[in-house]
Design a protein around this motif. Sequence first.
Motif, short mmCIF file in Angstrom:
data_model
loop_
_atom_site.label_atom_id
_atom_site.label_comp_id
_atom_site.label_asym_id
_atom_site.label_seq_id
_atom_site.Cartn_x
_atom_site.Cartn_y
_atom_site.Cartn_z
N THR A 69 -10.63 -28.22 -43.26
CA THR A 69 -11.21 -28.13 -41.92
C THR A 69 -11.81 -26.75 -41.69
N LYS A 70 -11.06 -25.69 -42.06
CA LYS A 70 -11.56 -24.33 -41.88
C LYS A 70 -12.80 -24.08 -42.74
N ALA A 71 -12.79 -24.62 -43.96
CA ALA A 71 -13.93 -24.45 -44.86
C ALA A 71 -15.18 -25.07 -44.25
N ILE A 72 -15.02 -26.27 -43.69
CA ILE A 72 -16.17 -26.95 -43.09
C ILE A 72 -16.63 -26.19 -41.84
N GLN A 73 -15.66 -25.70 -41.06
CA GLN A 73 -16.03 -25.00 -39.83
C GLN A 73 -16.60 -23.61 -40.10
N SER A 74 -16.46 -23.13 -41.34
CA SER A 74 -17.12 -21.87 -41.69
C SER A 74 -18.63 -22.09 -41.86
N VAL A 75 -19.01 -23.35 -42.11
CA VAL A 75 -20.43 -23.70 -42.21
C VAL A 75 -20.98 -24.05 -40.84
N ASP A 76 -20.19 -24.80 -40.07
CA ASP A 76 -20.58 -25.18 -38.71
C ASP A 76 -19.34 -25.09 -37.82
N ALA A 77 -19.27 -24.03 -37.02
CA ALA A 77 -18.08 -23.78 -36.21
C ALA A 77 -17.80 -24.91 -35.24
N ALA A 78 -18.84 -25.68 -34.89
CA ALA A 78 -18.67 -26.76 -33.92
C ALA A 78 -18.37 -28.10 -34.59
N ALA A 79 -18.23 -28.10 -35.90
CA ALA A 79 -17.98 -29.36 -36.60
C ALA A 79 -16.66 -29.99 -36.18
N GLN A 80 -16.69 -31.30 -35.99
CA GLN A 80 -15.47 -32.04 -35.71
C GLN A 80 -15.00 -32.64 -37.03
N VAL A 81 -13.78 -32.32 -37.42
CA VAL A 81 -13.26 -32.78 -38.70
C VAL A 81 -11.99 -33.58 -38.48
N SER A 82 -11.94 -34.77 -39.08
CA SER A 82 -10.65 -35.46 -39.11
C SER A 82 -10.43 -35.93 -40.54
N ALA A 83 -9.28 -35.54 -41.08
CA ALA A 83 -8.99 -35.84 -42.47
C ALA A 83 -7.59 -36.43 -42.56
N ASP A 84 -7.45 -37.38 -43.46
CA ASP A 84 -6.17 -38.08 -43.61
C ASP A 84 -5.69 -37.97 -45.06
N PRO A 85 -4.59 -37.24 -45.28
CA PRO A 85 -4.08 -37.08 -46.66
C PRO A 85 -3.69 -38.41 -47.30
N LYS A 86 -3.37 -39.42 -46.49
CA LYS A 86 -2.97 -40.72 -47.05
C LYS A 86 -4.16 -41.45 -47.65
N THR A 87 -5.26 -41.47 -46.93
CA THR A 87 -6.44 -42.20 -47.41
C THR A 87 -7.38 -41.29 -48.21
N LYS A 88 -7.14 -39.96 -48.15
CA LYS A 88 -7.99 -38.95 -48.81
C LYS A 88 -9.40 -38.93 -48.21
N GLN A 89 -9.53 -39.47 -47.04
CA GLN A 89 -10.84 -39.54 -46.42
C GLN A 89 -11.02 -38.41 -45.42
N VAL A 90 -12.21 -37.79 -45.47
CA VAL A 90 -12.55 -36.71 -44.55
C VAL A 90 -13.78 -37.13 -43.75
N ASN A 91 -13.61 -37.23 -42.45
CA ASN A 91 -14.72 -37.57 -41.57
C ASN A 91 -15.19 -36.31 -40.87
N VAL A 92 -16.48 -36.07 -40.93
CA VAL A 92 -17.04 -34.86 -40.35
C VAL A 92 -18.21 -35.22 -39.44
N ASP A 93 -18.17 -34.67 -38.24
CA ASP A 93 -19.31 -34.81 -37.34
C ASP A 93 -19.90 -33.42 -37.20
#
Length: 66
Positions: free
Chosen positions: A20-44
């Motif tokens: 999440t921090k890595a993605i927000q270093s590119v876009d501070a306003a990015a909305q990130v939801s990630a699930d370790p169970k499904t290994k899926q990362v959703n980014v807006d």
Amino acid sequence: MALVFHVPDLACSACVDTVTKAIQSVDAAAQVSADPKTKQVNVDTAASEAAVKTAITNAGYTVAQA
Ligand SMILES: [Cu+2]
């Protein structure tokens, strides 16, 4: 833009924080939801898919095809 990534190394909530921090270093306003169970990362985000993918990779994670 809504992006979906599959990150097989996503093991726990600390990984979620790191990614999440890595993605927000590119876009501070990015909305990130990630699930370790499904290994899926959703980014807006306004950032490009390539930029987000690079940020995840630079944080030490592998991005697989979603
Ligand atoms: Cu972890």
